[in-house]
Scaffold this active site. Structure first.
Site, PDB file in Angstrom:
ATOM      1  CB  SER A 228      30.430 112.815  27.551  1.00  0.00           C
ATOM      2  OG  SER A 228      31.524 113.563  27.094  1.00  0.00           O
ATOM      3  CG  ASP A 460      31.073 111.791  19.305  1.00  0.00           C
ATOM      4  OD1 ASP A 460      31.633 112.909  19.310  1.00  0.00           O
ATOM      5  OD2 ASP A 460      30.557 111.280  20.320  1.00  0.00           O
ATOM      6  CG  HIS A 488      29.636 114.161  22.565  1.00  0.00           C
ATOM      7  ND1 HIS A 488      30.504 113.096  22.490  1.00  0.00           N
ATOM      8  CD2 HIS A 488      29.709 114.606  23.847  1.00  0.00           C
ATOM      9  CE1 HIS A 488      31.084 112.926  23.661  1.00  0.00           C
ATOM     10  NE2 HIS A 488      30.613 113.814  24.509  1.00  0.00           N
TER      11      HIS A 488
END
Length: 531
Positions: A228, A460, A488
């Site tokens: 991320s 995602d 994610h």
């Protein structure tokens, strides 16, 4: 920043990432055209040399870090300059952990990791990754660290946010979010020593801290895993320190051609598509959840609930659920397909409350609602440490955050035509337009040939897949591994109790073990399907 996978309880960190004004997820570290900083020689020169030569007093790790203790880790504090342009000035500390390599015959060096955010503490993240890395883990000294201003490193606090105001229309809710964003920016600047610290909160400075950790530990290069926000941070490191980058793996990235605000906005359509997937799943279980017998009926139920909460909060047990909380939790639970059941149960709970039934929140919702209603200093640090980086990475209008609040309102209203559930969260205002300290640097333009392995889930809905394709083009030496999942995060999903993607886990471990990137991009099948 989304909601990311951290090496701490998912719900606790998610509250920090969810955002004060309804903004969710992570935006990139890009939004600028600064040239890459030189990587320098074997170690920092000039005023930085004294930092590179500091003694590291390894000792016991903090209480509560069970994974580190089980792994036999040691911890220490390193001193780094607050301002790399003035290394003889003020200093801050970084909390660092080390799990020594066990395969000394094949030791490669050090591997740092970042779990995302920005705002996620990472001191024990490598300990969480270690079992998934299998034999590759033994070839590295695994280095965890809390980024500057986060966790056990020199922290930033802004004071706890006041209780959310009760609103009874979409416009009232928006105006409350603008006030809250402005108040947060003011409170952050005025709290403690923040006026001196905030100008130095940026991804470029975190990357410099990483490189200084490398130099202090006497290594020529560092390897890295980030997910991320941590993935975008890894890309920034390759741009700033290309000759110090060894085996770099980044998972779930944003589009480097978009601003922060544009990356947030890109999540809205993907989240609506994810809700369609969930609605189809839920309609097949109509007898259990009673939300509709067709995907359209299920969607209509959710949209009616959203419209009802827009007119005022609903009571669920001892808690009130307003439009902001409903949007944030719906967005969180639709993130992974493994949470289909949880979202269905939560929606049934919300609908019952909206219809006036005296119901108690299901346990998972109760946990979240209590976190919302009882914030503590740790949440303050996670959330506002993340804000500091968002805004320090180009959060002024030139960085993509419109200065006129009405522009956010117009974007929300326009998005509602095709995003009836997620328009407000995907287009929400952040504190950045009101931030009191101007970023010292532009963002980082990514354009290099450093070998990098990029992982991305095709569905995602936090950072949509096209962003990974865009970053893959910018990182010309990279390979892209794509997984056909709604998630994610692709690597090490098992640490969050999610279904692993063996194809991805194997590819990452092979690269970390051998240093050889896949010969071509990889498309991983769905877990359980044959290649």
């Amino acid at each position: 920043m989304i909601i990311q996978r951290f090496a701490v309880p998912r719900a606790a960190v998610a509250v920090a990432a969810l955002g004060l004004a309804g903004a969710v997820g992570w935006t990139g570290t890009w939004a600028g055209t600064a040239s890459a900083a030189p990587s320098g020689g074997p170690g920092p020169g000039g005023g930085l040399a004294r930092f590179a030569g500091q003694h590291v007093a390894w000792g016991a790790c903090p209480e509560g870090a069970a994974d580190l203790k089980e792994a036999g880790a040691q911890c220490a504090e390193l001193t780094v300059p607050l301002d790399y342009a003035a290394p003889d000035g003020a200093t801050i500390t970084l909390a660092v952990s080390r799990i020594k390599a066990t395969d000394r015959a094949h030791r490669r060096g050090i591997l740092l990791a970042n779990p995302g955010g920005p705002g996620g503490p990472g001191l024990d993240y490598t300990a969480s990754l270690r079992p998934v890395m299998k034999d590759a883990a033994g070839r590295y000294d695994l280095i965890g660290f809390d980024p500057r201003f986060i966790g056990r490193s020199t922290p930033i606090y802004c004071g706890l946010s006041p209780k959310a105001q009760e609103t009874h229309s979409r416009r009232e809710a928006f105006e409350a979010s603008v006030r809250s964003a402005r108040e947060t920016a003011e409170r952050c600047y005025e709290h403690g020593d923040n006026a001196a610290l905030l100008p130095h909160a940026s991804s470029r400075n975190v990357a410099r801290d990483m490189d200084l950790i490398r130099a202090v530990l006497g290594e020529r290069k560092l390897s890295y895993f980030g997910t991320s926000y941590g993935a975008d941070l890894g890309a920034v490191y390759t741009q700033m320190f290309p000759h110090r980058s060894d085996r770099i793996v980044i998972d779930s990235v944003t589009d480097p051609t978009k601003t922060q605000y544009e990356n947030f906005q890109a999540g809205g359509p993907a989240q609506e598509r994810a809700l369609d997937e969930w609605a189809a799943w839920t309609s097949e279980r109509a007898a259990e959840y009673r939300l509709g017998t067709t995907p359209r009926q299920v969607r209509t139920t959710v949209e009616r609930l959203s419209a009802r909460v827009d007119r005022g909060p609903i009571r669920l047990g001892d808690h009130y659920v307003d439009a902001n909380i409903l949007g944030l939790l719906t967005r969180q639970f639709v993130n992974n397909e493994e949470d289909n059941e949880l979202l269905a149960r939560a929606m049934r709970n919300f609908v019952d409350a909206a219809e006036g039934r005296q119901v108690q929140p299901i346990p998972e919702l109760k946990m979240w609602l209590e976190l919302f209603s009882k914030p503590d200093p740790a949440m303050d640090n996670l959330f506002n440490g993340g804000n500091a980086v968002f805004c320090g990475d180009g959060g002024w209008p030139a960085g993509g955050w419109p200065s006129d609040p009405e522009q956010y309102w117009r974007s929300i209203q326009q998005a509602r035509r095709t995003q009836p559930v997620f328009a407000a969260t995907a287009n929400a205002i952040f504190p950045c337009p009101f931030w009191k300290t101007k970023p010292r640097e532009s963002g980082t333009a990514i354009d290099n040939r450093v070998p990098v392995l990029i992982l991305q889930a095709r569905r995602d809905n936090n950072v949509p897949y096209p962003g990974a394709v865009s970053l893959h083009r910018a990182l010309k030496g990279s390979r892209l591994l794509s997984a056909d999942i709604r998630s994610h995060g692709v690597y090490a999903r098992g640490i969050d109790g999610l279904t692993p993607v063996p194809c991805a886990d194997d590819a990452v471990n092979a690269y970390l073990r051998t240093g050889v990137l896949p010969a071509a991009d990889i498309d991983c099948p769905k877990p359980g399907e044959a290649r």
